[in-house]
Enzyme design. Structure first.
Site, PDB file in Angstrom:
ATOM      1  N   SER A  74      51.645  30.618 -36.662  1.00  0.00           N
ATOM      2  CA  SER A  74      50.899  29.414 -37.047  1.00  0.00           C
ATOM      3  C   SER A  74      49.394  29.622 -37.002  1.00  0.00           C
ATOM      4  CB  SER A  74      51.299  28.243 -36.141  1.00  0.00           C
ATOM      5  OG  SER A  74      52.648  27.900 -36.344  1.00  0.00           O
ATOM      6  N   ASP A 166      59.321  34.522 -29.298  1.00  0.00           N
ATOM      7  CA  ASP A 166      58.910  35.332 -30.437  1.00  0.00           C
ATOM      8  C   ASP A 166      59.643  36.668 -30.446  1.00  0.00           C
ATOM      9  OD1 ASP A 166      57.017  33.439 -31.363  1.00  0.00           O
ATOM     10  OD2 ASP A 166      55.606  34.105 -29.830  1.00  0.00           O
ATOM     11  N   ARG A 197      57.469  32.107 -20.214  1.00  0.00           N
ATOM     12  CA  ARG A 197      56.341  31.498 -20.923  1.00  0.00           C
ATOM     13  C   ARG A 197      56.429  29.977 -20.952  1.00  0.00           C
ATOM     14  NH1 ARG A 197      56.362  33.107 -27.136  1.00  0.00           N
ATOM     15  NH2 ARG A 197      55.243  31.126 -27.329  1.00  0.00           N
ATOM     16  N   PRO A 269      44.613  32.042 -28.480  1.00  0.00           N
ATOM     17  CA  PRO A 269      44.065  31.150 -27.456  1.00  0.00           C
ATOM     18  C   PRO A 269      44.895  29.936 -27.096  1.00  0.00           C
ATOM     19  CG  PRO A 269      42.856  30.882 -29.510  1.00  0.00           C
ATOM     20  CD  PRO A 269      43.794  32.035 -29.715  1.00  0.00           C
ATOM     21  N   ARG A 271      47.940  29.028 -26.332  1.00  0.00           N
ATOM     22  CA  ARG A 271      48.856  28.998 -25.194  1.00  0.00           C
ATOM     23  C   ARG A 271      48.310  29.736 -23.972  1.00  0.00           C
ATOM     24  NH1 ARG A 271      53.645  26.574 -25.878  1.00  0.00           N
ATOM     25  NH2 ARG A 271      54.440  26.233 -28.001  1.00  0.00           N
ATOM     26  N   LYS A 341      50.801  21.035 -33.192  1.00  0.00           N
ATOM     27  CA  LYS A 341      50.145  21.746 -34.292  1.00  0.00           C
ATOM     28  C   LYS A 341      48.747  21.221 -34.596  1.00  0.00           C
ATOM     29  CE  LYS A 341      53.729  24.377 -34.878  1.00  0.00           C
ATOM     30  NZ  LYS A 341      53.690  25.837 -34.644  1.00  0.00           N
ATOM     31  N   ASP A 408      59.412  24.550 -37.226  1.00  0.00           N
ATOM     32  CA  ASP A 408      59.032  25.611 -36.295  1.00  0.00           C
ATOM     33  C   ASP A 408      59.443  25.293 -34.865  1.00  0.00           C
ATOM     34  OD1 ASP A 408      57.802  28.124 -35.742  1.00  0.00           O
ATOM     35  OD2 ASP A 408      56.123  27.049 -34.848  1.00  0.00           O
ATOM     36  N   ASP A 449      53.402  27.908 -43.344  1.00  0.00           N
ATOM     37  CA  ASP A 449      52.544  28.932 -42.753  1.00  0.00           C
ATOM     38  C   ASP A 449      53.302  30.195 -42.374  1.00  0.00           C
ATOM     39  OD1 ASP A 449      53.936  27.545 -40.832  1.00  0.00           O
ATOM     40  OD2 ASP A 449      52.292  27.468 -39.387  1.00  0.00           O
ATOM     41  N   HIS A 450      54.612  30.110 -42.215  1.00  0.00           N
ATOM     42  CA  HIS A 450      55.460  31.261 -41.879  1.00  0.00           C
ATOM     43  C   HIS A 450      56.905  30.789 -41.894  1.00  0.00           C
ATOM     44  CE1 HIS A 450      56.194  29.551 -37.891  1.00  0.00           C
ATOM     45  NE2 HIS A 450      54.897  29.325 -37.809  1.00  0.00           N
TER      46      HIS A 450
END
EC number: 5.4.2.12
Length: 543
Positions: A74, A166, A197, A269, A271, A341, A408, A449-450
């Site tokens: 993103s 990820d 995470r 930046p 997260r 977002k 997402d 965006d992806h």
């Protein structure tokens, strides 16, 4: 709700808006198996795809300034969309520095090494231990360990945050093994803690999560586990807890104390911001900290403007971005997204600038307060759509940017039923937006965006929670009052485009000159086989 606008804004009256609609994580894959987008109820997107100019465009790898075959994300996607050019991303910039053995020529790291050489403090390396390449890369951590040894730093503690979002959900041990090998080779460092995470990388001000990570790093009274990382992970998996949600655990007595230094090696930046704030701000008020050690904090990249930290890789300034061109033309623009977002349509899309541009208004819609978004697949999409329709109806904004987070954020959970519900929600909201845009004679450019939600299970049978390298859709719904000079409706979209071409496309629709620094090309090209009927009469869209 949070609304802010830049000062000195121009004002348009009765404007036919151009609405950039970003479907976060909406990729294209032909196979319907494990594909939430194919299996979701999407009558609006399917109708638009068949009735309007469309193309599949690239959103990963070298098309967005990343290594070949690296999935997009993103931050990179929105930065590329806003810049209208391919930018060398931080992953590549830092990887090149590590590969060329140039960390020792980075001023912030030189100063850090000198400080530690003359002091008895410990260097704490904190970040996501992952080969995902979205927020960090394990090769960077291994490079830092070798750099520390070469710089004569004697005490190095690694605080590894596990991924599973990820990356595959049970893959942490692979990266941890690489780090252990690097420490053995370098003769310095040990693994001081492990933490998923979910706790250490929250970005939605869920401070109860961040507090657990902060206590892990700073509270000397916390117990130390006598289990190995392998044992801890195996036990966690057996209990149904994957890498992302691994409970914080200390592996040594090395906590952060007065005089220590912390190097946060996440390069993205959003997260990293909350945990960095807890470590460096005297007036931090997100929660009551039990202990507040005086630390020298270095971040790989700029996490937030004006934080009292050193930055190893300062931002490379960007000019002539989409938002700047629109602002300099005296036009008003509106950016809106829900919490997850919001930084992407503002901070990232504006090239890392926090403050709104002249004439730029921002509207934040809070995301639902749930543990994971499979519990609320609709998220705040309906409220977001309501606010965007209000902005469209005002008739004062030339450019409107809206991001739908659902594909997402729900895709990241790996829960198929929830993801298909999320997709159906977004499709319905697009129909509502389209009606509002049509009433104004405006234009919609719909893209993503992806990829993410189009692949919900990996080849190993595990839930696929990561992004993909698949192309993303781009659909141009041209309105009556935004016809392109010389083309009418006889246009199509190029099939060889990427996200860097979105801004030039929008500028062409807005009839604004594309600056030379914006090296992308408009996706629009003339063709003779497009339905010439107006938007309002093209097809009945279900809402």
């Amino acid at each position: 709700m949070d609304q802010s606008s830049g000062k000195g804004s121009g004002r348009d009256v009765g404007v036919a808006p151009v609405v950039l609609t970003i479907l976060d994580g909406w990729g294209h894959r032909n196979d319907s198996e494990h594909n939430a987008i194919r299996q979701g109820d999407t009558p609006v997107m399917e109708a638009l795809w068949h009735a309007y100019p469309h193309a599949l465009i690239q959103a990963s790898g070298s098309h967005v300034g990343l290594p070949d075959h690296q999935m997009g994300n993103s931050e990179v996607g929105h930065l590329t969309i806003g810049a209208g050019r391919i930018i060398r991303q931080e992953l590549v910039r830092i990887s090149d520095t590590v590969r060329d053995d140039q960390l020792n020529n980075t001023p912030a790291l030189v100063e850090l090494a000198e400080h530690l050489q003359n002091d008895t403090g410990t260097l704490h390396l904190l970040g996501l231990c992952s080969d995902g390449g979205v927020h960090s890369h394990v090769n960077h951590l291994c490079g830092l360990i070798h750099w520390a040894a070469a710089a004569g730093i004697k005490k190095v503690a690694v605080h590894a945050i596990t991924d599973g979002r990820d990356t595959p959900t049970q893959s942490a041990m692979g990266s941890i093994t690489l780090v252990q090998r690097a420490m053995e080779e370098a003769g310095v460092g040990h693994l001081a803690s492990l933490c998923g995470r979910y706790w250490a990388m929250d970005r939605d001000k869920r401070w109860d999560r961040t507090e657990k990570a902060y206590d892990l790093y700073t509270d000397p009274t916390r117990s130390i586990s006598d289990q190995s990382p392998q044992q801890l992970l195996a036990e966690s998996y057996a209990a149904g807890i994957t890498d992302e949600f691994l409970k914080p655990v200390r592996l040594s007595d090395d906590v952060m104390q007065d005089g220590d230094s912390v190097l946060v090696f996440n390069f993205r930046p959003d997260r990293a911001r909350q945990i960095v704030q807890t470590l460096c701000l005297d007036d931090f008020d997100g929660f009551e900290r039990r202990t507040t050690p005086k630390l020298d904090v270095v971040t790989f990249t700029q996490v937030e403007q004006d934080l009292p930290v050193s930055v190893a890789f300062p931002p490379e300034p960007l000019d002539d971005l989409l938002g700047q061109v629109v602002a300099e033309a005296g036009l008003r623009q509106y950016r809106t997204a829900e919490t997850e977002k919001y930084p992407h349509v503002t901070y990232f899309m504006n090239g890392g600038i926090e403050q709104p541009l002249p004439g730029e208004e921002r509207h934040l819609v809070p995301s639902p307060r749930v543990a994971t978004y499979d519990l609320s697949p609709a998220m705040s999409a309906d409220q977001l759509t309501d606010s965007c329709i209000d902005a469209i109806d005002q008739g004062t904004y030339s450019l409107i940017v809206i991001n739908y987070a659902n594909p997402d954020m729900v895709g990241h959970t790996g829960v198929m039923d929830a993801a298909t519900e999320a997709i159906a929600t977004v499709d319905r909201c697009i129909g509502r937006l389209l009606d509002a845009v049509g009433r104004r004679g405006g234009t919609m450019l719909i893209t993503a965006d992806h990829g993410n939600a189009e692949l919900m299970q990996g080849p190993d049978g595990q839930a696929w929670t990561a992004h993909t390298t698949n192309p993303v859709p781009c659909i141009l719904v041209e309105g009556e009052q935004r016809k392109l000079p010389g083309h009418g409706n006889d246009i199509s979209l190029r099939e060889d485009g990427g996200l860097a071409d979105i801004a030039p496309t929008l500028l062409q629709i807005l009839n604004l000159e594309q600056p030379a620094a914006m090296t992308g090309r408009s996706l629009i090209e003339p063709v003779s086989n497009v339905d010439p009927s107006p938007l309002s009469a093209r097809l009945p869209l279900p809402v």
